[in-house]
Enzyme design. Structure first.
Site, PDB file in Angstrom:
ATOM      1  N   LYS A  91       0.021   4.259  -0.225  1.00 27.82           N
ATOM      2  CA  LYS A  91      -0.631   5.445   0.365  1.00 27.82           C
ATOM      3  C   LYS A  91      -0.432   6.651  -0.564  1.00 27.82           C
ATOM      4  CE  LYS A  91       0.028   3.283   4.801  1.00 27.82           C
ATOM      5  NZ  LYS A  91       0.161   3.415   6.247  1.00 27.82           N
TER       6      LYS A  91
ATOM      7  N   SER B 198       3.773  -2.204  10.251  1.00 27.54           N
ATOM      8  CA  SER B 198       5.220  -2.310  10.472  1.00 27.54           C
ATOM      9  C   SER B 198       5.818  -3.660  10.068  1.00 27.54           C
ATOM     10  CB  SER B 198       5.568  -1.970  11.927  1.00 27.54           C
ATOM     11  OG  SER B 198       5.227  -0.618  12.203  1.00 27.54           O
TER      12      SER B 198
ATOM     13  N   GLU C  16      -6.540   4.653   8.148  1.00 30.82           N
ATOM     14  CA  GLU C  16      -6.340   6.084   7.869  1.00 30.82           C
ATOM     15  C   GLU C  16      -7.615   6.697   7.288  1.00 30.82           C
ATOM     16  OE1 GLU C  16      -2.717   5.547   5.667  1.00 30.82           O
ATOM     17  OE2 GLU C  16      -1.729   5.010   7.548  1.00 30.82           O
TER      18      GLU C  16
ATOM     19  N   GLU D 261      -4.945  -4.947  10.805  1.00 30.38           N
ATOM     20  CA  GLU D 261      -3.884  -3.969  10.997  1.00 30.38           C
ATOM     21  C   GLU D 261      -4.136  -3.198  12.290  1.00 30.38           C
ATOM     22  OE1 GLU D 261      -2.006  -2.728   7.005  1.00 30.38           O
ATOM     23  OE2 GLU D 261      -3.828  -1.575   7.228  1.00 30.38           O
TER      24      GLU D 261
ATOM     25  N   ASN E  31       0.862  -1.184   0.000  1.00 27.89           N
ATOM     26  CA  ASN E  31       0.000   0.000   0.000  1.00 27.89           C
ATOM     27  C   ASN E  31       0.900   1.236   0.000  1.00 27.89           C
ATOM     28  OD1 ASN E  31      -1.758   2.079   0.613  1.00 27.89           O
ATOM     29  ND2 ASN E  31      -2.212   1.368   2.692  1.00 27.89           N
TER      30      ASN E  31
ATOM     31  N   GLY F 246       3.000   2.170  10.753  1.00 22.28           N
ATOM     32  CA  GLY F 246       3.992   3.230  10.610  1.00 22.28           C
ATOM     33  C   GLY F 246       4.760   3.555  11.877  1.00 22.28           C
TER      34      GLY F 246
ATOM     35  N   HIS G  22      -9.279   1.133   5.200  1.00 18.26           N
ATOM     36  CA  HIS G  22      -7.982   1.319   5.869  1.00 18.26           C
ATOM     37  C   HIS G  22      -8.164   2.260   7.064  1.00 18.26           C
ATOM     38  CE1 HIS G  22      -3.890   2.612   6.672  1.00 18.26           C
ATOM     39  NE2 HIS G  22      -3.508   1.503   6.074  1.00 18.26           N
TER      40      HIS G  22
END
Ligand code: PGA
Length: 252
Positions: A14, A214, A101, A169, A12, A175, A99
């Site tokens: 992003k 990660s 985010e 996730e 991904n 991240g 996702h």
């Protein structure tokens, strides 16, 4: 790993990547064609602006192409949005929905994520449905309850192993360089597998459950070796073909 299930490793990107990054996609295609991803299905999800160009680069090869989001409607007055049929038309075969985010920054609810997943299936795309708990939810012992609720609300009815992939996730692992323990991952993926069996019956046993957050070359082998972990959704480490391939190499 799950028996008789082909592992799936998706990158991904992003909001990263300009046309110069297509060289990474070319490198991934060469590696996928040369069998460097082992038995795994290798998929890259660049920003929407690169999909059509990327589709040309991967044509006829073994690398898969995915998008990062879609609108639930096929067309209409939704300025700036991109529909699932448009993604399919641009050459994508997969789309990430839900996702964290997007759930956080765009306030996406489970119902919206499900509508997006249904739109993906209608367009002939495979939906990669993301779920995961926050740090606070993990610390208060609610992780499994939260993920169960998200999945019940987000998974499309009629999903099958060819059309739905689940990505677990943990929000706090994305991240950050942090990852859950192997025991926590095994417990969560086991709970997700049981839920998929409940929701989809026999085909639930073959739906791929990815771990994301990660994942790096250094921890891939351990994470991908856990029961019911059928692959990875990789963010930062997917931007460079060499790192991403080093992760997929866990399946060689
Ligand atoms: P990360 O992101 O690998 O950079 O932690 C994972 C993701 O958001 O899918």
């Amino acid at each position: 790993m799950t028996r008789d299930v082909r592992p799936f490793v998706a990158g991904n990107w992003k909001m990263n990547g300009l046309s110069g990054s297509l060289v990474e996609i070319e490198a991934l295609r060469r590696a996928a064609d040369a069998g460097e991803a082992g038995v795994a299905e290798l998929v890259v999800c660049p920003p929407a602006t690169l999909l059509a160009q990327a589709a040309w680069k991967i044509k006829g090869g073994k690398l898969g192409l995915g998008a990062q989001d879609c609108h639930p409607e096929a067309s209409g007055a939704f300025t700036g949005d991109i529909s699932a049929p448009m993604l399919k038309d641009a050459g994508a075969a997969y789309v990430i929905v839900g996702h964290s985010e997007r759930r956080t920054l765009h306030h996406e609810t489970d119902a919206l994520v499900r509508a997006k997943a249904e739109a993906a299936l209608r367009a002939g795309l495979t939906a990669i449905v993301c779920v995961g708990e926050t740090r606070a939810e993990r610390e208060t012992g609610e992780a499994i309850a939260v993920v169960t609720r998200q999945l019940k609300g987000s998974l499309p009815p009629g999903g099958a192993p060819e059309t739905v992939v689940v990505a677990y996730e943990p929000v706090w692992a994305i991240g950050t360089g942090l990852t859950p323990t192997a025991i926590d991952v095994a417990e969560m993926h086991g709970a997700i597998r049981a839920l998929l069996d409940d929701i989809y019956g026999d085909s639930g046993a073959k739906i791929r459950i990815l771990y994301g957050g990660s994942v790096k070359p250094a921890n891939a082998k351990e994470l991908l070796g856990i029961d019911n972990v059928d692959g990875a959704l990789v963010g930062g480490a997917s931007l460079q073909a060499t790192d991403f391939l080093a992760i997929a190499a866990a399946y060689r």
